[in-house]
Design a protein around this motif. Structure first.
Motif, PDB file in Angstrom:
ATOM      1  N   THR A 114       0.571  -1.125  -0.129  1.00 33.40           N
ATOM      2  CA  THR A 114       0.041  -0.181   0.221  1.00 33.40           C
ATOM      3  C   THR A 114       0.928   1.491   0.252  1.00 33.40           C
ATOM      4  O   THR A 114       0.176   2.392  -0.423  1.00 33.40           O
ATOM      5  CB  THR A 114      -1.192  -0.021   1.189  1.00 33.40           C
ATOM      6  OG1 THR A 114      -0.530   0.201   2.596  1.00 33.40           O
ATOM      7  CG2 THR A 114      -2.019  -0.899   1.190  1.00 33.40           C
ATOM      8  N   SER A 115       2.359   1.512   0.442  1.00 31.29           N
ATOM      9  CA  SER A 115       2.800   2.068   0.452  1.00 31.29           C
ATOM     10  C   SER A 115       4.554   2.099   0.001  1.00 31.29           C
ATOM     11  O   SER A 115       4.708   0.632   0.393  1.00 31.29           O
ATOM     12  CB  SER A 115       2.821   2.859   1.664  1.00 31.29           C
ATOM     13  OG  SER A 115       3.427   2.328   3.268  1.00 31.29           O
TER      14      SER A 115
ATOM     15  N   ASP B 286       8.551   3.514   0.415  1.00 36.57           N
ATOM     16  CA  ASP B 286       9.378   4.615   0.907  1.00 36.57           C
ATOM     17  C   ASP B 286      10.539   4.481  -0.561  1.00 36.57           C
ATOM     18  O   ASP B 286      11.512   4.036  -0.062  1.00 36.57           O
ATOM     19  CB  ASP B 286       9.868   5.012   2.095  1.00 36.57           C
ATOM     20  CG  ASP B 286       9.132   6.003   2.960  1.00 36.57           C
ATOM     21  OD1 ASP B 286       8.130   6.222   2.393  1.00 36.57           O
ATOM     22  OD2 ASP B 286       9.043   5.223   4.004  1.00 36.57           O
TER      23      ASP B 286
ATOM     24  N   PHE C 285      -1.311   0.476  -3.865  1.00 37.67           N
ATOM     25  CA  PHE C 285      -1.330   2.102  -3.709  1.00 37.67           C
ATOM     26  C   PHE C 285      -2.705   2.825  -4.018  1.00 37.67           C
ATOM     27  O   PHE C 285      -2.997   2.772  -5.027  1.00 37.67           O
ATOM     28  CB  PHE C 285       0.067   2.551  -4.778  1.00 37.67           C
ATOM     29  CG  PHE C 285       1.767   2.048  -4.532  1.00 37.67           C
ATOM     30  CD1 PHE C 285       1.848   1.678  -3.115  1.00 37.67           C
ATOM     31  CD2 PHE C 285       1.477   1.260  -5.207  1.00 37.67           C
ATOM     32  CE1 PHE C 285       3.426   2.132  -2.808  1.00 37.67           C
ATOM     33  CE2 PHE C 285       3.122   1.047  -4.993  1.00 37.67           C
ATOM     34  CZ  PHE C 285       4.069   1.186  -3.450  1.00 37.67           C
ATOM     35  N   GLU C 286      -2.673   3.673  -2.953  1.00 35.09           N
ATOM     36  CA  GLU C 286      -3.699   4.613  -2.553  1.00 35.09           C
ATOM     37  C   GLU C 286      -3.621   6.253  -3.671  1.00 35.09           C
ATOM     38  O   GLU C 286      -4.219   5.694  -4.733  1.00 35.09           O
ATOM     39  CB  GLU C 286      -3.401   5.697  -1.510  1.00 35.09           C
ATOM     40  CG  GLU C 286      -4.293   4.508  -0.567  1.00 35.09           C
ATOM     41  CD  GLU C 286      -4.133   5.118   0.811  1.00 35.09           C
ATOM     42  OE1 GLU C 286      -3.609   6.383   0.652  1.00 35.09           O
ATOM     43  OE2 GLU C 286      -4.751   4.854   2.057  1.00 35.09           O
ATOM     44  N   THR C 287      -1.720   6.247  -3.706  1.00 35.81           N
ATOM     45  CA  THR C 287      -1.773   6.986  -5.810  1.00 35.81           C
ATOM     46  C   THR C 287      -0.862   6.171  -6.385  1.00 35.81           C
ATOM     47  O   THR C 287      -0.238   5.412  -6.533  1.00 35.81           O
ATOM     48  CB  THR C 287      -0.892   7.923  -5.072  1.00 35.81           C
ATOM     49  OG1 THR C 287      -0.978   8.840  -5.905  1.00 35.81           O
ATOM     50  CG2 THR C 287       0.365   7.568  -3.596  1.00 35.81           C
TER      51      THR C 287
END
Length: 199
Positions: A163-164, A166, A184-186
């Protein structure tokens, strides 16, 4: 037409076998040893280094700690690569990668559906094509703080349950499919002036 060479395979405790490899020409293949240590198979890549390339038949470990070096005939060899080693090894739930590794090659952990988290150590500079593709249980990727990672290949983390993530500032090249089919939300990743739309 492919040219073949024979490499002697030394397997600790299991006698000797022969393995035939091929390529565009004999000179393109490093004529090094292949050795199995603690169930993991290593291939010599230079006078002082080896790549982890697989595991022996019957290997059942679920948690693997890859060593930073192995010993062969009294000489120490540094483990600098992992390539195609655990493709579709669904029993794998955790792996520890040493700082000595600079390359996580193509298909290394592809299809390891039991893997849930992975830490990429400082020494890694390149993550190859499809390296973690289809690791549907993978929810966490941690890049160590001082990592010098520069390249993430095509479909490297495609199909993971992320989901994310870095992305380290050191990265200069990410293929647009590297994080395809994730959660991913974006759908846009920006890092180090690189911007890409996820497919």
């Amino acid at each position: 037409q492919k040219n073949y060479i024979d490499l002697q395979v030394r397997i600790i405790g299991n006698g000797l076998e022969k393995q035939r490899l091929y390529g565009g020409g004999v000179n393109e293949i490093y004529d090094g040893f292949v050795e199995i240590v603690d169930g993991l198979k290593y291939k010599e890549t230079s006078d002082s280094t080896v790549a982890l390339i697989g595991y022996e038949e019957g290997f059942t470990a679920t948690s693997i700690t890859i060593p930073s070096s192995i010993t062969h005939d009294g000489n120490t060899y540094t483990v600098t690569e992992i390539k195609n080693a655990f493709k579709n090894y669904t029993s794998l739930t955790s792996v520890t990668i040493p700082n000595s590794v600079t390359t996580i090659g193509n298909n290394t952990f592809r299809g390891c559906t039991g893997l849930t988290s992975v830490t990429i150590p400082d020494g890694v500079t390149s993550i190859g094509n499809n390296a973690f593709q289809g690791c549907s249980g993978l929810t966490s990727i941690i890049f160590e703080d001082n990592i010098n990672l520069t390249t993430i290949g095509q479909y490297a983390f495609s199909g993971c349950n992320l989901t994310s993530v870095d992305i380290p500032d050191s990265v200069t090249s990410i293929h647009e499919t590297a994080f395809s089919n994730t959660d991913f939300e974006t759908q846009t990743i920006s890092v180090n002036n690189i911007s890409l739309n996820l497919i």
